[in-house]
Design a protein around this motif. Structure first.
Motif, PDB file in Angstrom:
ATOM      1  N   VAL A 131      26.798  45.148  37.003  1.00 18.23           N
ATOM      2  CA  VAL A 131      25.721  44.173  37.221  1.00 18.23           C
ATOM      3  C   VAL A 131      25.356  43.544  35.876  1.00 18.23           C
ATOM      4  CG1 VAL A 131      23.904  45.979  37.166  1.00 18.23           C
ATOM      5  CG2 VAL A 131      23.391  43.747  38.135  1.00 18.23           C
ATOM      6  N   VAL A 132      25.282  42.220  35.846  1.00 18.59           N
ATOM      7  CA  VAL A 132      24.957  41.503  34.605  1.00 18.59           C
ATOM      8  C   VAL A 132      23.438  41.428  34.461  1.00 18.59           C
ATOM      9  CG1 VAL A 132      25.175  39.321  33.351  1.00 18.59           C
ATOM     10  CG2 VAL A 132      27.084  40.159  34.742  1.00 18.59           C
ATOM     11  N   LEU A 148      45.454  37.517  40.290  1.00 16.46           N
ATOM     12  CA  LEU A 148      44.209  37.622  39.510  1.00 16.46           C
ATOM     13  C   LEU A 148      43.006  37.255  40.370  1.00 16.46           C
ATOM     14  CD1 LEU A 148      42.642  37.761  36.739  1.00 16.46           C
ATOM     15  CD2 LEU A 148      43.109  35.304  36.548  1.00 16.46           C
ATOM     16  N   PHE A 149      41.987  38.114  40.325  1.00 18.35           N
ATOM     17  CA  PHE A 149      40.701  37.816  40.953  1.00 18.35           C
ATOM     18  C   PHE A 149      39.690  37.741  39.815  1.00 18.35           C
ATOM     19  CE2 PHE A 149      43.170  39.844  44.245  1.00 18.35           C
ATOM     20  CZ  PHE A 149      42.834  39.156  45.405  1.00 18.35           C
ATOM     21  N   ALA A 150      39.257  36.550  39.453  1.00 17.00           N
ATOM     22  CA  ALA A 150      38.351  36.420  38.305  1.00 17.00           C
ATOM     23  C   ALA A 150      37.326  35.330  38.562  1.00 17.00           C
ATOM     24  CB  ALA A 150      39.143  36.101  37.044  1.00 17.00           C
ATOM     25  N   THR A 151      36.143  35.529  37.987  1.00 19.38           N
ATOM     26  CA  THR A 151      35.079  34.554  38.162  1.00 19.38           C
ATOM     27  C   THR A 151      34.042  34.719  37.042  1.00 19.38           C
ATOM     28  OG1 THR A 151      33.529  33.617  39.772  1.00 19.38           O
ATOM     29  CG2 THR A 151      33.646  36.002  39.694  1.00 19.38           C
ATOM     30  N   THR A 152      33.137  33.773  36.969  1.00 15.94           N
ATOM     31  CA  THR A 152      32.075  33.868  35.956  1.00 15.94           C
ATOM     32  C   THR A 152      30.825  34.457  36.605  1.00 15.94           C
ATOM     33  OG1 THR A 152      32.991  32.016  34.740  1.00 15.94           O
ATOM     34  CG2 THR A 152      30.694  32.560  34.294  1.00 15.94           C
ATOM     35  N   LEU A 153      30.283  35.475  35.950  1.00 16.72           N
ATOM     36  CA  LEU A 153      29.106  36.175  36.468  1.00 16.72           C
ATOM     37  C   LEU A 153      27.899  35.843  35.610  1.00 16.72           C
ATOM     38  CD1 LEU A 153      30.754  39.736  36.655  1.00 16.72           C
ATOM     39  CD2 LEU A 153      30.676  38.026  38.492  1.00 16.72           C
ATOM     40  N   THR A 154      26.765  35.652  36.252  1.00 13.23           N
ATOM     41  CA  THR A 154      25.522  35.470  35.483  1.00 13.23           C
ATOM     42  C   THR A 154      24.507  36.523  35.925  1.00 13.23           C
ATOM     43  OG1 THR A 154      24.824  33.798  37.053  1.00 13.23           O
ATOM     44  CG2 THR A 154      25.863  33.001  35.051  1.00 13.23           C
ATOM     45  N   VAL A 155      23.341  36.480  35.321  1.00 11.01           N
ATOM     46  CA  VAL A 155      22.318  37.515  35.539  1.00 11.01           C
ATOM     47  C   VAL A 155      22.102  37.792  37.032  1.00 11.01           C
ATOM     48  CG1 VAL A 155      19.878  38.087  35.217  1.00 11.01           C
ATOM     49  CG2 VAL A 155      21.185  37.041  33.360  1.00 11.01           C
ATOM     50  N   GLY A 156      22.170  39.073  37.383  1.00  8.11           N
ATOM     51  CA  GLY A 156      21.943  39.486  38.766  1.00  8.11           C
ATOM     52  C   GLY A 156      23.206  39.583  39.587  1.00  8.11           C
ATOM     53  N   ALA A 179      25.315  44.250  30.303  1.00  6.76           N
ATOM     54  CA  ALA A 179      25.592  44.638  31.691  1.00  6.76           C
ATOM     55  C   ALA A 179      25.512  46.151  31.819  1.00  6.76           C
ATOM     56  CB  ALA A 179      26.973  44.148  32.106  1.00  6.76           C
ATOM     57  N   ILE A 180      25.312  46.591  33.045  1.00  6.15           N
ATOM     58  CA  ILE A 180      25.341  48.026  33.350  1.00  6.15           C
ATOM     59  C   ILE A 180      26.456  48.226  34.375  1.00  6.15           C
ATOM     60  CG2 ILE A 180      24.118  49.947  34.481  1.00  6.15           C
ATOM     61  CD1 ILE A 180      22.780  49.439  31.889  1.00  6.15           C
ATOM     62  N   SER A 181      27.265  49.273  34.161  1.00  2.00           N
ATOM     63  CA  SER A 181      28.321  49.589  35.115  1.00  2.00           C
ATOM     64  C   SER A 181      28.085  50.962  35.720  1.00  2.00           C
ATOM     65  CB  SER A 181      29.691  49.574  34.430  1.00  2.00           C
ATOM     66  OG  SER A 181      30.168  48.256  34.364  1.00  2.00           O
ATOM     67  N   ALA A 182      28.393  51.072  37.000  1.00  2.00           N
ATOM     68  CA  ALA A 182      28.358  52.361  37.692  1.00  2.00           C
ATOM     69  C   ALA A 182      29.794  52.736  38.020  1.00  2.00           C
ATOM     70  CB  ALA A 182      27.530  52.246  38.962  1.00  2.00           C
ATOM     71  N   PHE A 183      30.115  54.015  37.974  1.00  2.00           N
ATOM     72  CA  PHE A 183      31.487  54.483  38.215  1.00  2.00           C
ATOM     73  C   PHE A 183      31.502  55.557  39.302  1.00  2.00           C
ATOM     74  CE2 PHE A 183      31.234  53.044  33.850  1.00  2.00           C
ATOM     75  CZ  PHE A 183      32.394  52.298  33.696  1.00  2.00           C
TER      76      PHE A 183
END
Ligand SMILES: *[C@@H]1O[C@H](CO)[C@@H](O)[C@H](O)[C@H]1NC(C)=O
Ligand SMILES: *[C@@H]1O[C@H](CO)[C@@H](O)[C@H](O)[C@H]1NC(C)=O
Ligand SMILES: *[C@@H]1O[C@H](CO)[C@@H](O)[C@H](O)[C@H]1NC(C)=O
Length: 233
Positions: A131-132, A148-156, A179-183
Motif C-alpha cells: 500500500v502506497v 508484464l503487469f505494471a502500473t503507476t500507484l499513488t497514495v492509497g 509504502a508498507i508491504s504485508a507478506f
C-alpha cells in the motif's frame, strides 16, 4: 397416491445421497494438511536456539514469553536511502519480531528517495501486498510466461505481487515515496535477479555465468537498439 409420492421422494433423496460426494476422510486429511493444528497459542522464536524446523525457529519456553516478544517499534522511522538504488527496506520479519515465528505473516516499510528503485527481485516464500502511503510508484511483476503487469500507484493504492514472481517498484513522483508491504510468510526470503546470477558466494562458474550473460545480452541488445532509436527519433 400420497404414499407413492412419499416413496418417490425417498428414492430421490437416497439416489442424491449416493451420487453426491460424501465428506470423506480425504477431505479431513486435506483440511489438516492446509491448516495444521497447533497445540499452543504461539511459538515465539527462541533467539538463542540453533534448532529450526522447516524454517521455523524452536519455540521459546511459554513461561518466559513477554509482551515485547510481540512488539516491534520503529516503523515510523524513515529508512536510509543514501545508497546507489536510493531505496530502503525496513523488515518486520520473525528475525525482528520473534512473535511472528510460525504465523505466516510479516510486513516491511519501503522508502524511496526521488528516482529510487527496488530492483527486480522475488520472494520465494510469500505473496506481497503493498500500500502506497506517500508519493507515486511505478510497480509491476512478470508472470511465468513473461507477461508484464505494471502500473503507476499513488497514495492509497494497493497492489499485490503474487508469490515467487519477479517484481519491482520505482519512485516516479516528486520527492520521496513511502509504502508498507504485508507478506504471507514470517520469513519471505528475497532473491535479487542480478545478484543471484553474478554475486553469489562462491561465484557460479564462468561457463554458467557466460550462459547467463549470453541470455541477458540477447535481450539487452534489443533494448539498447530501442533506446538508441528513441534517442535518434
Ligand atoms: C549454537 O551453535 C553455536 C555454533 O555452532 C554454538 O556455539 C552454540 O553453543 C549453540 N547454541 C546452543 C544453544 O546450542
Ligand atoms: C518513532 O516512534 C518512537 C516511539 O516508538 C519515538 O520515540 C520516535 O521519536 C519516533 N521517530 C520518528 C522519526 O518519528
Ligand atoms: C501471463 O499473462 C498473459 C497475459 O495475460 C497470459 O496470456 C498468460 O496465460 C499468463 N501466464 C500464466 C502462466 O498465467
Amino acid at each position: 397416491m400420497v404414499m407413492l409420492k412419499q416413496l418417490a421422494t425417498l428414492v430421490f433423496v437416497l439416489v442424491q445421497a449416493t451420487l453426491l460426494p460424501t465428506p470423506s476422510i480425504a477431505t479431513a486429511d486435506a483440511y489438516f494438511e492446509l491448516q495444521p493444528e497447533w497445540l499452543q497459542d504461539y511459538c515465539v522464536a527462541d533467539r538463542y536456539s540453533n534448532i529450526t524446523v522447516s524454517g521455523m525457529v524452536k519455540c521459546k519456553n511459554s513461561a518466559h514469553v513477554h509482551v515485547t516478544d510481540f512488539l516491534f517499534r520503529g516503523l515510523n522511522v524513515t529508512g536510509n536511502t543514501a545508497n546507489p538504488t536510493a531505496n530502503a527496506v525496513t523488515p518486520v520479519f520473525s528475525a525482528q519480531l520473534p512473535g511472528l515465528n510460525g504465523l505466516g505473516v510479516a510486513m516491511a516499510r519501503l522508502d524511496f528517495a526521488e528516482g529510487g528503485i527496488s530492483v527486480p527481485h522475488t520472494h520465494p516464500r510469500a505473496s506481497e501486498l503493498l500500500v502506497v502511503l506517500k508519493g507515486a510508484l511505478y510497480a509491476g511483476f512478470v508472470n511465468t510466461t513473461n507477461h508484464l503487469f505494471a502500473t503507476t500507484l499513488t497514495v492509497g493504492d494497493v497492489f499485490v505481487f503474487p508469490k515467487g514472481l519477479v517484481h519491482f517498484q520505482l519512485n516516479v513522483g516528486q520527492g520521496n515515496a513511502k509504502a508498507i508491504s504485508a507478506f504471507s510468510s514470517q520469513n519471505p526470503g528475497v532473491l535479487q535477479v542480478g545478484r543471484t546470477l553474478f554475486g553469489s558466494n562462491p561465484p557460479i562458474n564462468d561457463e554458467v555465468s557466460q550462459g547467463s550473460l549470453y541470455e541477458i545480452g540477447k535481450f539487452f541488445l534489443v533494448k539498447l537498439a530501442e533506446i538508441c532509436a528513441s534517442v535518434v527519433n
